[in-house]
Design an enzyme around this catalytic site. Structure first.
Site, PDB file in Angstrom:
ATOM      1  N   TYR A 134       0.857  -1.195   0.000  1.00  0.00           N
ATOM      2  CA  TYR A 134       0.000   0.000   0.000  1.00  0.00           C
ATOM      3  C   TYR A 134       0.891   1.243   0.000  1.00  0.00           C
ATOM      4  O   TYR A 134       1.195   1.844   1.030  1.00  0.00           O
ATOM      5  CB  TYR A 134      -0.961   0.005   1.197  1.00  0.00           C
ATOM      6  CG  TYR A 134      -2.009  -1.096   1.127  1.00  0.00           C
ATOM      7  CD1 TYR A 134      -2.201  -1.841  -0.032  1.00  0.00           C
ATOM      8  CD2 TYR A 134      -2.818  -1.389   2.218  1.00  0.00           C
ATOM      9  CE1 TYR A 134      -3.141  -2.860  -0.098  1.00  0.00           C
ATOM     10  CE2 TYR A 134      -3.771  -2.401   2.156  1.00  0.00           C
ATOM     11  CZ  TYR A 134      -3.915  -3.133   0.997  1.00  0.00           C
ATOM     12  OH  TYR A 134      -4.853  -4.132   0.939  1.00  0.00           O
TER      13      TYR A 134
ATOM     14  N   GLY B 114     -18.833   5.784  -2.709  1.00  0.00           N
ATOM     15  CA  GLY B 114     -19.757   6.908  -2.592  1.00  0.00           C
ATOM     16  C   GLY B 114     -21.052   6.696  -3.354  1.00  0.00           C
ATOM     17  O   GLY B 114     -22.079   7.301  -3.039  1.00  0.00           O
TER      18      GLY B 114
HETATM   19  N1  LIG Z   1      -6.521  -8.252   0.057  1.00  0.00           N
HETATM   20  C1  LIG Z   1      -6.659  -7.529  -1.024  1.00  0.00           C
HETATM   21  O1  LIG Z   1      -6.286  -7.943  -2.126  1.00  0.00           O
HETATM   22  C2  LIG Z   1      -7.279  -6.177  -0.905  1.00  0.00           C
HETATM   23  C3  LIG Z   1      -7.670  -5.461  -2.052  1.00  0.00           C
HETATM   24  C4  LIG Z   1      -8.270  -4.217  -1.872  1.00  0.00           C
HETATM   25  C5  LIG Z   1      -8.459  -3.711  -0.588  1.00  0.00           C
HETATM   26  N2  LIG Z   1      -8.041  -4.406   0.511  1.00  0.00           N
HETATM   27  C6  LIG Z   1      -8.236  -3.914   1.886  1.00  0.00           C
HETATM   28  O2  LIG Z   1      -9.617  -3.673   2.088  1.00  0.00           O
HETATM   29  C7  LIG Z   1      -9.794  -2.326   2.545  1.00  0.00           C
HETATM   30  C8  LIG Z   1     -11.120  -1.793   2.095  1.00  0.00           C
HETATM   31  O3  LIG Z   1     -11.217  -1.758   0.683  1.00  0.00           O
HETATM   32  P1  LIG Z   1     -11.130  -0.380  -0.144  1.00  0.00           P
HETATM   33  O4  LIG Z   1     -10.507   0.662   0.670  1.00  0.00           O
HETATM   34  O5  LIG Z   1     -10.522  -0.756  -1.449  1.00  0.00           O
HETATM   35  O6  LIG Z   1     -12.647  -0.065  -0.492  1.00  0.00           O
HETATM   36  P2  LIG Z   1     -13.975   0.211   0.363  1.00  0.00           P
HETATM   37  O7  LIG Z   1     -13.746  -0.060   1.788  1.00  0.00           O
HETATM   38  O8  LIG Z   1     -15.067  -0.495  -0.318  1.00  0.00           O
HETATM   39  O9  LIG Z   1     -14.166   1.758   0.099  1.00  0.00           O
HETATM   40  C9  LIG Z   1     -13.282   2.697   0.647  1.00  0.00           C
HETATM   41  C10 LIG Z   1     -13.866   4.070   0.527  1.00  0.00           C
HETATM   42  O10 LIG Z   1     -15.119   4.097   1.159  1.00  0.00           O
HETATM   43  C11 LIG Z   1     -15.350   5.349   1.691  1.00  0.00           C
HETATM   44  N3  LIG Z   1     -16.132   5.137   2.915  1.00  0.00           N
HETATM   45  C12 LIG Z   1     -15.789   4.362   3.973  1.00  0.00           C
HETATM   46  N4  LIG Z   1     -16.761   4.371   4.908  1.00  0.00           N
HETATM   47  C13 LIG Z   1     -17.730   5.185   4.435  1.00  0.00           C
HETATM   48  C14 LIG Z   1     -18.980   5.612   4.951  1.00  0.00           C
HETATM   49  N5  LIG Z   1     -19.415   5.162   6.133  1.00  0.00           N
HETATM   50  N6  LIG Z   1     -19.727   6.469   4.202  1.00  0.00           N
HETATM   51  C15 LIG Z   1     -19.278   6.885   2.995  1.00  0.00           C
HETATM   52  N7  LIG Z   1     -18.093   6.516   2.453  1.00  0.00           N
HETATM   53  C16 LIG Z   1     -17.336   5.667   3.166  1.00  0.00           C
HETATM   54  C17 LIG Z   1     -14.014   5.945   2.032  1.00  0.00           C
HETATM   55  O11 LIG Z   1     -14.047   7.311   1.684  1.00  0.00           O
HETATM   56  P3  LIG Z   1     -12.988   8.396   2.214  1.00  0.00           P
HETATM   57  O12 LIG Z   1     -11.704   8.042   1.514  1.00  0.00           O
HETATM   58  O13 LIG Z   1     -13.579   9.657   1.764  1.00  0.00           O
HETATM   59  O14 LIG Z   1     -12.869   8.228   3.686  1.00  0.00           O
HETATM   60  C18 LIG Z   1     -13.028   5.101   1.243  1.00  0.00           C
HETATM   61  O15 LIG Z   1     -12.254   5.805   0.309  1.00  0.00           O
HETATM   62  C19 LIG Z   1      -8.591  -1.602   1.937  1.00  0.00           C
HETATM   63  O16 LIG Z   1      -8.418  -0.336   2.525  1.00  0.00           O
HETATM   64  C20 LIG Z   1      -7.513  -2.603   2.174  1.00  0.00           C
HETATM   65  O17 LIG Z   1      -7.097  -2.545   3.522  1.00  0.00           O
HETATM   66  C21 LIG Z   1      -7.468  -5.641   0.357  1.00  0.00           C
END
Ligand SMILES: NC(=O)c1ccc[n+]([C@@H]2O[C@H](COP(=O)([O-])OP(=O)(O)OC[C@H]3O[C@@H](n4cnc5c(N)ncnc54)[C@H](OP(=O)(O)O)[C@@H]3O)[C@@H](O)[C@H]2O)c1
Length: 285
Positions: A53, A216
């Site tokens: 990351y 969003g």
């Molecule tokens: N293992 C893997 O291969 C893999 C792949 C992808 C991700 N991941 C992990 O999974 C985590 C989560 O996935 P992701 O970050 O890709 O996507 P996600 O959690 O689906 O979406 C993240 C976005 O959601 C927004 N958000 C969060 N809570 C919210 C709420 N209550 N209301 C409105 N918007 C909200 C945030 O906005 P703001 O930025 O404005 O706060 C953030 O940018 C990652 O951060 C990472 O740690 C793992």
């Protein structure tokens, strides 16, 4: 904040995903630290990260370093389970490459240990199967790290049911978590979720809100989630996380955030109880 278990460690039922604070489009460091501190203040005791990351080629582990800094500057930081990963690389051109060789995983773990400033990593996850390396060899390296005490708990990510069974066997029954993509728009990890439920292994849905660029739009793209959220007076994102939590006691979603208000809103999902009829409707939506 309600809690769940990953192995023998009790963690908040909602974790914080660190990726949005370190890849393309990330905020400045002060906002990221404020976001991590807001998560801790809300009762979050699980933070997911990875050495990959980061944005530029010369800043491997950007997110791990950020988390270590935020934890060191907060009283509650010491009780957090930091879950990191190895096996993915980012050459700096926006792409993601793989190296699941035992040699790389061992070096990567040493580097993560030093960035996190700990003697043993809380939860170490093999990030993604590398088709050029036998899966058993990659997981074998994780087993050695566990046996050597470099990591306290072992997990895998992006695994199918056969890989989950194989990893658990190689680890001698010590596989504690599986992290796969799972969201209203992406449900093909249901078999892995059900297998984890059966085996008592934590299931960590990644991109639970549809991913950084789509989170969003969750309300507009998935009408039933928006309607049920409105009925409870909460955000569609919070309703989505509550629906996931209701699927099984092994589920621990890790929504990403780069702003204090979003992780605060997501953390409150553990207090939201949906009706059986609502859960059934969202299951079928
Ligand atoms: N293992 C893997 O291969 C893999 C792949 C992808 C991700 N991941 C992990 O999974 C985590 C989560 O996935 P992701 O970050 O890709 O996507 P996600 O959690 O689906 O979406 C993240 C976005 O959601 C927004 N958000 C969060 N809570 C919210 C709420 N209550 N209301 C409105 N918007 C909200 C945030 O906005 P703001 O930025 O404005 O706060 C953030 O940018 C990652 O951060 C990472 O740690 C793992």
């Amino acid at each position: 904040m309600h809690t769940r278990r990953i192995g023998d460690v009790e963690v908040s039922a909602i974790g914080l995903g660190g990726m949005p604070m370190s890849i393309e489009g990330r905020p400045d460091e002060a906002r990221s630290i404020a976001t991590i501190h807001a998560a801790l203040d809300a009762g979050v005791t699980l933070i997911d990260t990875a050495d990959a990351y980061h944005r530029d080629a010369d800043e491997v582990g950007h997110n791990e370093s950020l988390i270590a800094k935020a934890l060191a500057s907060h009283d509650l930081g010491r009780d957090v389970l930091v879950a990191t990963k190895g096996g993915h690389l980012r050459p700096g051109d926006g792409s993601w490459t793989l190296d699941g060789s035992p040699r790389h995983l061992k070096q990567a773990c040493e580097a993560s240990l030093s960035r996190l400033g700990v003697e043993a990593i809380g939860l170490y996850q093999f990030h993604r199967p590398d088709p050029r390396v036998p899966y058993a060899d990659s997981v074998g390296a994780v087993r050695e790290l566990l046996d050597e005490g470099k990591i306290r708990l072992a997990g895998i990510s992006n695994a199918n049911p056969d890989q989950i069974r194989l990893a658990n066997e190689i680890l001698g029954g010590r596989l504690v978590s599986v992290q796969n993509q799972f969201s209203p728009a992406f449900r093909s990890s249901e078999p892995e979720l059900r297998l984890c439920d059966e085996l008592g292994i934590a299931f960590l849905p990644w991109s639970p809100l549809g991913g950084i660029s789509r989170a969003g739009e969750l309300g507009s793209a998935h009408a039933p989630f928006a309607r049920i959220a409105q009925a409870h007076g909460v955000s569609p994102q919070r309703a989505t996380l509550a629906w996931m939590l209701a699927k099984s006691p092994v589920v621990v979603p890790i929504p990403g955030a780069s702003r204090p208000e979003t992780i605060r809103d997501s953390a409150a999902a553990t207090e939201l109880v949906l009706g059986a009829d609502e859960i059934a409707e969202l299951d079928g939506a």
